[in-house]
Design a protein around this motif. Structure first.
Motif, PDB file in Angstrom:
ATOM      1  N   TRP A  67     108.381  36.170  73.053  1.00  0.00           N
ATOM      2  CA  TRP A  67     108.263  37.183  72.005  1.00  0.00           C
ATOM      3  C   TRP A  67     106.802  37.469  71.669  1.00  0.00           C
ATOM      4  N   LEU A  68     105.974  36.456  71.612  1.00  0.00           N
ATOM      5  CA  LEU A  68     104.554  36.639  71.307  1.00  0.00           C
ATOM      6  C   LEU A  68     103.858  37.466  72.383  1.00  0.00           C
ATOM      7  N   VAL A  69     104.167  37.194  73.639  1.00  0.00           N
ATOM      8  CA  VAL A  69     103.581  37.985  74.734  1.00  0.00           C
ATOM      9  C   VAL A  69     104.058  39.434  74.640  1.00  0.00           C
ATOM     10  N   PHE A  70     105.323  39.619  74.326  1.00  0.00           N
ATOM     11  CA  PHE A  70     105.871  40.970  74.167  1.00  0.00           C
ATOM     12  C   PHE A  70     105.142  41.720  73.057  1.00  0.00           C
ATOM     13  N   VAL A  71     104.867  41.061  71.947  1.00  0.00           N
ATOM     14  CA  VAL A  71     104.157  41.692  70.835  1.00  0.00           C
ATOM     15  C   VAL A  71     102.772  42.154  71.276  1.00  0.00           C
ATOM     16  N   SER A  72     102.056  41.309  72.018  1.00  0.00           N
ATOM     17  CA  SER A  72     100.731  41.697  72.499  1.00  0.00           C
ATOM     18  C   SER A  72     100.808  42.917  73.414  1.00  0.00           C
ATOM     19  N   MET A  73     101.820  42.971  74.259  1.00  0.00           N
ATOM     20  CA  MET A  73     101.973  44.120  75.148  1.00  0.00           C
ATOM     21  C   MET A  73     102.349  45.370  74.355  1.00  0.00           C
ATOM     22  N   ALA A  83      98.912  38.246  80.728  1.00  0.00           N
ATOM     23  CA  ALA A  83      99.000  37.021  81.531  1.00  0.00           C
ATOM     24  C   ALA A  83      97.695  36.238  81.473  1.00  0.00           C
ATOM     25  N   THR A  84      96.568  36.944  81.559  1.00  0.00           N
ATOM     26  CA  THR A  84      95.256  36.288  81.493  1.00  0.00           C
ATOM     27  C   THR A  84      95.052  35.623  80.135  1.00  0.00           C
ATOM     28  N   THR A  85      95.449  36.317  79.088  1.00  0.00           N
ATOM     29  CA  THR A  85      95.320  35.767  77.732  1.00  0.00           C
ATOM     30  C   THR A  85      96.205  34.547  77.557  1.00  0.00           C
ATOM     31  N   LEU A  86      97.408  34.619  78.118  1.00  0.00           N
ATOM     32  CA  LEU A  86      98.330  33.479  78.048  1.00  0.00           C
ATOM     33  C   LEU A  86      97.734  32.256  78.728  1.00  0.00           C
ATOM     34  N   VAL A  87      97.167  32.452  79.914  1.00  0.00           N
ATOM     35  CA  VAL A  87      96.553  31.346  80.646  1.00  0.00           C
ATOM     36  C   VAL A  87      95.367  30.785  79.869  1.00  0.00           C
ATOM     37  N   SER A  88      94.606  31.663  79.218  1.00  0.00           N
ATOM     38  CA  SER A  88      93.475  31.203  78.393  1.00  0.00           C
ATOM     39  C   SER A  88      93.963  30.305  77.263  1.00  0.00           C
ATOM     40  N   GLY A  89      95.095  30.671  76.683  1.00  0.00           N
ATOM     41  CA  GLY A  89      95.667  29.839  75.620  1.00  0.00           C
ATOM     42  C   GLY A  89      96.120  28.485  76.134  1.00  0.00           C
ATOM     43  N   ILE A  90      96.705  28.472  77.328  1.00  0.00           N
ATOM     44  CA  ILE A  90      97.133  27.203  77.927  1.00  0.00           C
ATOM     45  C   ILE A  90      95.933  26.301  78.170  1.00  0.00           C
ATOM     46  N   PHE A  91      94.853  26.877  78.700  1.00  0.00           N
ATOM     47  CA  PHE A  91      93.653  26.089  78.972  1.00  0.00           C
ATOM     48  C   PHE A  91      93.054  25.551  77.667  1.00  0.00           C
ATOM     49  N   LEU A 155      92.431  35.197  62.830  1.00  0.00           N
ATOM     50  CA  LEU A 155      91.133  35.565  62.263  1.00  0.00           C
ATOM     51  C   LEU A 155      90.074  35.780  63.337  1.00  0.00           C
ATOM     52  N   LEU A 156      90.173  35.044  64.449  1.00  0.00           N
ATOM     53  CA  LEU A 156      89.132  35.080  65.469  1.00  0.00           C
ATOM     54  C   LEU A 156      89.441  36.018  66.635  1.00  0.00           C
ATOM     55  N   SER A 157      90.647  36.566  66.692  1.00  0.00           N
ATOM     56  CA  SER A 157      91.056  37.376  67.836  1.00  0.00           C
ATOM     57  C   SER A 157      91.438  38.782  67.408  1.00  0.00           C
ATOM     58  N   ALA A 158      91.383  39.702  68.354  1.00  0.00           N
ATOM     59  CA  ALA A 158      91.848  41.061  68.110  1.00  0.00           C
ATOM     60  C   ALA A 158      93.365  41.044  67.900  1.00  0.00           C
ATOM     61  N   PRO A 159      93.893  41.982  67.115  1.00  0.00           N
ATOM     62  CA  PRO A 159      95.333  42.006  66.838  1.00  0.00           C
ATOM     63  C   PRO A 159      96.202  42.037  68.089  1.00  0.00           C
ATOM     64  N   SER A 160      95.713  42.675  69.160  1.00  0.00           N
ATOM     65  CA  SER A 160      96.507  42.739  70.387  1.00  0.00           C
ATOM     66  C   SER A 160      96.438  41.443  71.189  1.00  0.00           C
ATOM     67  N   VAL A 161      95.373  40.688  71.015  1.00  0.00           N
ATOM     68  CA  VAL A 161      95.150  39.470  71.793  1.00  0.00           C
ATOM     69  C   VAL A 161      95.779  38.246  71.138  1.00  0.00           C
ATOM     70  N   PRO A 163      98.559  37.335  69.469  1.00  0.00           N
ATOM     71  CA  PRO A 163      99.904  36.789  69.769  1.00  0.00           C
ATOM     72  C   PRO A 163      99.999  36.141  71.147  1.00  0.00           C
ATOM     73  N   ALA A 164      99.469  36.803  72.176  1.00  0.00           N
ATOM     74  CA  ALA A 164      99.563  36.245  73.533  1.00  0.00           C
ATOM     75  C   ALA A 164      98.737  34.963  73.650  1.00  0.00           C
ATOM     76  N   PHE A 165      97.566  34.926  73.014  1.00  0.00           N
ATOM     77  CA  PHE A 165      96.742  33.716  73.071  1.00  0.00           C
ATOM     78  C   PHE A 165      97.448  32.565  72.367  1.00  0.00           C
ATOM     79  N   PHE A 166      98.023  32.845  71.202  1.00  0.00           N
ATOM     80  CA  PHE A 166      98.775  31.813  70.490  1.00  0.00           C
ATOM     81  C   PHE A 166      99.996  31.397  71.299  1.00  0.00           C
ATOM     82  N   GLY A 167     100.614  32.367  71.988  1.00  0.00           N
ATOM     83  CA  GLY A 167     101.728  32.040  72.864  1.00  0.00           C
ATOM     84  C   GLY A 167     101.306  31.086  73.966  1.00  0.00           C
TER      85      GLY A 167
END
Length: 233
Positions: A67-73, A83-91, A155-161, A163-167
């Motif tokens: 759902w979080l990735v969907f919101v970012s899209m 996908a790149t943002t998601l991987v950044s969050g995993i790292f 607070l530190l990320s753009a609104p589009s980024v 959700p996917a980063f937190f995901g």
């Protein structure tokens, strides 16, 4: 017997461990290898809340990740960017995993409430490392911890980024908790899983002040806490 206080393993432990004082750290790092976990609370409701089956973690949190990735899209990220943002969050989670394990889960405590908090957070796992129902984090507790982390990310990320980063952080957590369970209760015979199991058991039974990585030993190498495993599994 440790110090002046004796913990009765046949009685609920949470109300007892605080009385160990300075002796708590020594006591909690002397593991009892039994698949039957101890009783934490006399109250049945509280006791039930401390027990979680491993499959609950992906069942609860993977839909949230999707759902979080969907919101970012929906907020303009392309699939590749999501996908790149998601991987950044995993790292980023991998570093958070290491930091929490090293500095919070292995903090030194002596006070009654400090010992009690540490036992509930992580000490119980070192004392009873094969307790299958207290190996993963209860979803309710995870949800509480998610609130400040999500606040910082937002607070530190753009609104589009955000959700996917937190995901990605959340997906990294799911990978961590399920991997951790497998390292204790799975029986890998070859390759990376076997090496990870050996490395983690080394942390439990040989050098508990090193080897804080669960899903990998990357940050142990970076920060000088790598411990060459010698446990045969």
């Amino acid at each position: 017997m440790v110090g002046k206080f004796v913990v009765d393993l046949d009685k609920p432990l949470v109300s007892q461990v605080g009385h160990l004082g300075e002796a708590y750290d020594e006591w909690v790092h002397q593991p009892i290898v039994s698949k039957e976990g101890p009783r934490f609370f006399a109250n049945d409701i509280l006791e039930t809340l401390t027990r979680t089956r491993w499959w609950v973690i992906p069942l609860v949190w993977l839909p949230v990740v999707c759902w979080l990735v969907f919101v970012s899209m929906q907020r303009s990220l392309t699939p590749a960017e999501a996908a790149t943002t998601l991987v950044s969050g995993i790292f980023t989670w991998s570093l958070l995993e290491y930091s929490l394990h090293r500095f919070l889960f292995h903090m030194k405590t002596q006070s009654y409430w400090g010992n009690t908090f540490h036992y509930l957070l992580h000490g119980c796992h070192h004392k009873h490392p094969m307790d299958a129902l207290r190996l993963v984090f209860p979803p309710a507790a995870t949800a509480i911890l998610c609130v400040p982390i999500w606040t910082v990310v937002r607070l530190l990320s753009a609104p589009s980024v955000a959700p996917a980063f937190f995901g990605g952080l959340l997906l990294g957590y799911v990978m961590y908790d399920t991997t951790h369970y497998y390292l204790h209760h799975g029986q890998p015979s070859t390759g990376v899983p076997k090496n990870l199991k050996r490395y983690h058991l080394n942390h439990h039974f040989r050098v508990q002040e090193k080897g804080f990585g669960i899903t990998s030993s990357l940050w142990d190498h970076v920060f000088g806490t790598y411990s060459s495993p010698k446990v045969v599994c």
